[in-house]
Design an enzyme around this catalytic site. Structure first.
Site, PDB file in Angstrom:
ATOM      1  N   LYS A  53       0.835  -1.203   0.000  1.00 54.58           N
ATOM      2  CA  LYS A  53       0.000   0.000   0.000  1.00 54.58           C
ATOM      3  C   LYS A  53       0.870   1.254   0.000  1.00 54.58           C
ATOM      4  O   LYS A  53       0.563   2.232  -0.693  1.00 54.58           O
ATOM      5  CB  LYS A  53      -0.930  -0.014   1.231  1.00 54.58           C
ATOM      6  CG  LYS A  53      -2.031  -1.065   1.116  1.00 54.58           C
ATOM      7  CD  LYS A  53      -2.752  -1.324   2.434  1.00 54.58           C
ATOM      8  CE  LYS A  53      -3.691  -2.518   2.270  1.00 54.58           C
ATOM      9  NZ  LYS A  53      -4.295  -2.984   3.532  1.00 54.58           N
ATOM     10  N   GLN A  97      -4.773  -1.740   9.630  1.00 53.49           N
ATOM     11  CA  GLN A  97      -4.472  -3.038   9.016  1.00 53.49           C
ATOM     12  C   GLN A  97      -4.983  -4.151   9.936  1.00 53.49           C
ATOM     13  O   GLN A  97      -4.602  -4.220  11.100  1.00 53.49           O
ATOM     14  CB  GLN A  97      -2.953  -3.170   8.791  1.00 53.49           C
ATOM     15  CG  GLN A  97      -2.538  -4.439   8.073  1.00 53.49           C
ATOM     16  CD  GLN A  97      -3.088  -4.525   6.643  1.00 53.49           C
ATOM     17  OE1 GLN A  97      -3.077  -3.555   5.894  1.00 53.49           O
ATOM     18  NE2 GLN A  97      -3.587  -5.684   6.279  1.00 53.49           N
ATOM     19  N   ASP A 120     -11.380   2.208   3.958  1.00 49.85           N
ATOM     20  CA  ASP A 120     -11.638   0.783   3.724  1.00 49.85           C
ATOM     21  C   ASP A 120     -13.134   0.511   3.528  1.00 49.85           C
ATOM     22  O   ASP A 120     -13.515  -0.552   3.045  1.00 49.85           O
ATOM     23  CB  ASP A 120     -11.157  -0.043   4.936  1.00 49.85           C
ATOM     24  CG  ASP A 120      -9.833  -0.746   4.659  1.00 49.85           C
ATOM     25  OD1 ASP A 120      -9.520  -0.963   3.479  1.00 49.85           O
ATOM     26  OD2 ASP A 120      -9.134  -1.091   5.626  1.00 49.85           O
TER      27      ASP A 120
END
Ligand code: NAP
Length: 286
Positions: A53, A97, A120
């Site tokens: 990422k 994460q 997200d």
């Protein structure tokens, strides 16, 4: 023989478009989008995902900062960090994460992220927005799957779509997105009986169950479009593989994705696009 839909190529094209948009936006807003990533612990997979990422964000000109904490961080310390990032006007997106260590309640942390910065698309507000068809941030992997279908002009309306897997982050939102595009959707899961009879009816088959090479050639009909979301390790070769046994399914498929190089790059691409959307929205609000 079927056409392989390359997520790597599609993501590269979309990332270049995004890079150019960010160059222009910087002239207008005097700063680039900024993404904050929270990483807890030293899980090899999580570290590698975050590195991917970081690399992709830098390629498109997104400023990315990773806050890497030891496993011993308390829930309260993590909550305080999220609250401070929520209040920081120079931060457009916040990504935690997953998974988090067991002593930290994952849902509690996700729920604390400002929905406007939840790139997200996991916050209950954004989940509800998808189900109510309100404007919100869409989850990256399902968004990437729809983009892959659209990239080949694969018509969704009126098609029989079968989604194997019903997780909150992949299967369920994807089923809703396919339904919103007027597919007739069947969601399968670990308790589904006669799975093969159902998958054989699919015009569009999405494999998101997390079982290596589970979908085989005798489970699909000729002319099917297959999108393989799975990321697994092949026990024999130790190589990355999907939920689809590519070699046996490919001869039946009109369109198919591979692992690696299919959904994975699109998930990251959609994360970057979501960060850009969150950045633009921040200026619209202020
Ligand atoms: P998950 O939370 O473990 O959910 C798996 C789903 O599959 C569950 O709904 C489960 O059913 C169902 N399932 C399990 N075994 C099954 C079987 N034998 N037959 C039918 N359904 C079955 O997994 P996830 O987070 O959605 O991820 C799924 C896969 O996608 C994993 O390989 C993951 O690594 C991968 N993934 C890839 C990306 C990407 O960017 N490419 C992103 C996210 C995830 P129950 O609900 O009944 O338990």
């Amino acid at each position: 023989m079927g056409i392989i839909i390359s997520g790597t190529k599609l993501a590269a094209t979309r990332k270049e478009t995004l890079r150019q948009a960010i160059v222009e936006a910087k002239l207008k807003y005097d700063r680039v989008p900024r993404l904050a990533v929270i990483l807890v612990g030293n899980d090899v997979g999580s570290i590698s995902y975050v590195k991917g990422k970081e690399k992709a964000a830098l390629e498109v000109g997104i400023n990315i900062t990773t806050y890497h904490y030891d496993d011993s961080i308390t829930e309260k310390e993590l909550e305080d960090k999220i609250i401070s990032l929520n209040h920081d006007n120079t931060v457009d997106g916040i990504l935690v994460q997953l998974p988090l260590p067991k002593h930290i309640k994952q849902d509690k942390i996700i729920d604390l992220i400002s929905p406007n910065k939840d790139v997200d698309g996991f916050h209950p507000y954004n989940v509800a927005s998808l189900y109510l068809k309100h404007e919100g941030i869409l989850p990256c992997t399902p968004k990437g799957v729809i983009a892959l279908l659209d990239s080949k002009n694969i018509s969704i309306e009126g098609k029989r779509a079968v989604v194997v897997g019903r997780s909150n982050i992949v299967g369920m939102p994807l089923a809703k997105m396919l339904l919103d595009r007027n597919a007739t959707v069947t969601i399968c899961h670990s308790k589904t009986k006669d799975l093969k009879e159902i998958t054989k009816e699919a015009d569009i088959l999405i494999a998101c169950l997390g079982k290596a090479k589970f979908i085989t050639g005798n489970m699909v009909k000729d002319g099917v479009t297959v999108i393989d979301v799975g990321i697994n390790r092949d026990k024999e070769t130790n190589k990355l593989c999907g939920d689809v046994d590519f070699d046996s399914v490919y001869p039946h498929a009109a369109y198919i994705t591979k692992v690696p190089g299919g959904v994975g790059p699109m998930t990251i691409c959609c994360l970057l696009e979501n960060t850009y959307i969150a950045y633009l929205n921040q200026f619209k609000r202020n």
